[in-house]
Design a protein around this motif. Structure first.
Motif, short mmCIF file in Angstrom:
data_model
loop_
_atom_site.label_atom_id
_atom_site.label_comp_id
_atom_site.label_asym_id
_atom_site.label_seq_id
_atom_site.Cartn_x
_atom_site.Cartn_y
_atom_site.Cartn_z
N ASP A 6 2.26 8.47 -10.31
CA ASP A 6 2.99 9.39 -9.45
C ASP A 6 2.73 10.79 -9.97
N LEU A 7 2.06 11.60 -9.18
CA LEU A 7 1.66 12.94 -9.61
C LEU A 7 2.84 13.83 -9.96
N ARG A 8 4.01 13.48 -9.49
CA ARG A 8 5.19 14.30 -9.78
C ARG A 8 5.71 14.07 -11.20
N TRP A 9 5.19 13.08 -11.90
CA TRP A 9 5.70 12.73 -13.22
C TRP A 9 4.82 13.24 -14.35
N GLY A 10 3.87 14.09 -14.06
CA GLY A 10 2.97 14.60 -15.09
C GLY A 10 1.66 13.84 -15.11
N LEU A 11 0.71 14.40 -15.83
CA LEU A 11 -0.63 13.82 -15.88
C LEU A 11 -0.99 13.46 -17.32
N PRO A 12 -1.65 12.32 -17.51
CA PRO A 12 -1.95 11.83 -18.86
C PRO A 12 -3.21 12.44 -19.46
N PHE A 13 -3.32 13.77 -19.42
CA PHE A 13 -4.47 14.46 -19.96
C PHE A 13 -3.99 15.57 -20.90
N GLY A 14 -4.77 15.87 -21.90
CA GLY A 14 -4.43 16.94 -22.82
C GLY A 14 -4.61 18.31 -22.19
N ASP A 15 -4.07 19.30 -22.84
CA ASP A 15 -4.19 20.68 -22.39
C ASP A 15 -5.67 21.09 -22.34
N ALA A 16 -6.05 21.74 -21.25
CA ALA A 16 -7.39 22.32 -21.08
C ALA A 16 -8.52 21.33 -21.32
N THR A 17 -8.35 20.09 -20.86
CA THR A 17 -9.36 19.05 -21.09
C THR A 17 -10.12 18.64 -19.84
N VAL A 18 -9.77 19.20 -18.70
CA VAL A 18 -10.38 18.79 -17.43
C VAL A 18 -11.10 20.00 -16.83
N ASP A 19 -12.36 19.82 -16.48
CA ASP A 19 -13.13 20.93 -15.93
C ASP A 19 -12.94 21.11 -14.43
N ARG A 20 -12.73 20.01 -13.71
CA ARG A 20 -12.62 20.07 -12.27
C ARG A 20 -11.54 19.10 -11.77
N VAL A 21 -10.84 19.56 -10.73
CA VAL A 21 -9.85 18.71 -10.06
C VAL A 21 -10.09 18.83 -8.56
N PHE A 22 -10.07 17.71 -7.89
CA PHE A 22 -10.20 17.67 -6.43
C PHE A 22 -8.92 17.03 -5.89
N LEU A 23 -8.14 17.80 -5.16
CA LEU A 23 -6.86 17.34 -4.62
C LEU A 23 -6.95 17.47 -3.10
N CYS A 24 -7.14 16.36 -2.43
CA CYS A 24 -7.43 16.39 -0.99
C CYS A 24 -6.33 15.69 -0.20
N HIS A 25 -5.70 16.46 0.66
CA HIS A 25 -4.64 15.97 1.55
C HIS A 25 -3.55 15.22 0.77
N VAL A 26 -3.08 15.90 -0.26
CA VAL A 26 -2.01 15.39 -1.10
C VAL A 26 -0.83 16.36 -1.12
N LEU A 27 -1.11 17.62 -1.36
CA LEU A 27 -0.07 18.62 -1.63
C LEU A 27 0.95 18.73 -0.49
#
Length: 170
Positions: A6-27
């Motif tokens: 559930d995206l509302r509960w936080g993401l299991p990634f460390g700070d500044a560890t992801v280069d790209r995010v694609f969020l399509c028809h979610v927000l």
């Protein structure tokens, strides 16, 4: 890796560890700003310096234009891409269905909770901490690895492009 979360509960990634995010028809399925702002801040937390987030949402601005201009074809053509879309009999029914406030209660759980235009999505990304926000178009990104809109039939919109494409840069 495939994740079920559930995206509302936080993401299991460390700070500044992801280069790209694609969020399509979610927000648009999250309440604004109560649910969308924390998610955008969380995405900013995980995005690396100069990393990018590509967000695709229904273009409520284009929908409003169609309503004002009486473009029933634009509103009704949504069914070509989304066969489950309710039949549009009037401009108001078409607009409200697009905005997530349609007359059919059966779609409540899937309904849009908010409609974004470029100004509002830009503000939300800036408030989340993104230093730069740019409007893009279908399959157009400065980062070739984010040219993945074709993975979503809804984003593609059978060539009519009902979506708003925006990228936030950390």
């Amino acid at each position: 890796a495939q994740l079920a979360l559930d995206l509302r509960w936080g993401l299991p990634f460390g700070d500044a560890t992801v280069d790209r995010v694609f969020l399509c028809h979610v927000l648009e399925h999250l309440y604004y700003p109560e649910e969308s702002a924390p998610l955008l801040r969380e995405l900013r937390r995980i995005v690396s310096p100069r990393g990018r987030i590509r967000i695709v949402v229904p273009d409520i601005g284009r929908c409003i234009e169609a309503y004002v201009e009486g473009d029933l074809d634009f509103l009704a053509a949504r069914r070509d891409t989304c066969p489950w879309w309710p039949e549009v009999r009037t401009r108001l029914e078409g607009f409200l269905s697009y905005a997530g406030a349609g007359p059919r209660a059966s779609h409540f759980l899937q309904a849009h909770k908010f409609g974004y235009d470029e100004e509002t999505l830009t503000l939300a990304l800036r408030e989340a901490g993104f230093s730069e926000v740019v409007r893009c178009s279908y399959m157009r990104s400065a980062d070739p690895k984010l040219r993945v809109d074709s993975a979503s039939a809804v984003a593609a919109g059978d060539g009519r492009h009902y979506s708003l494409f925006v990228e936030g840069i950390a």
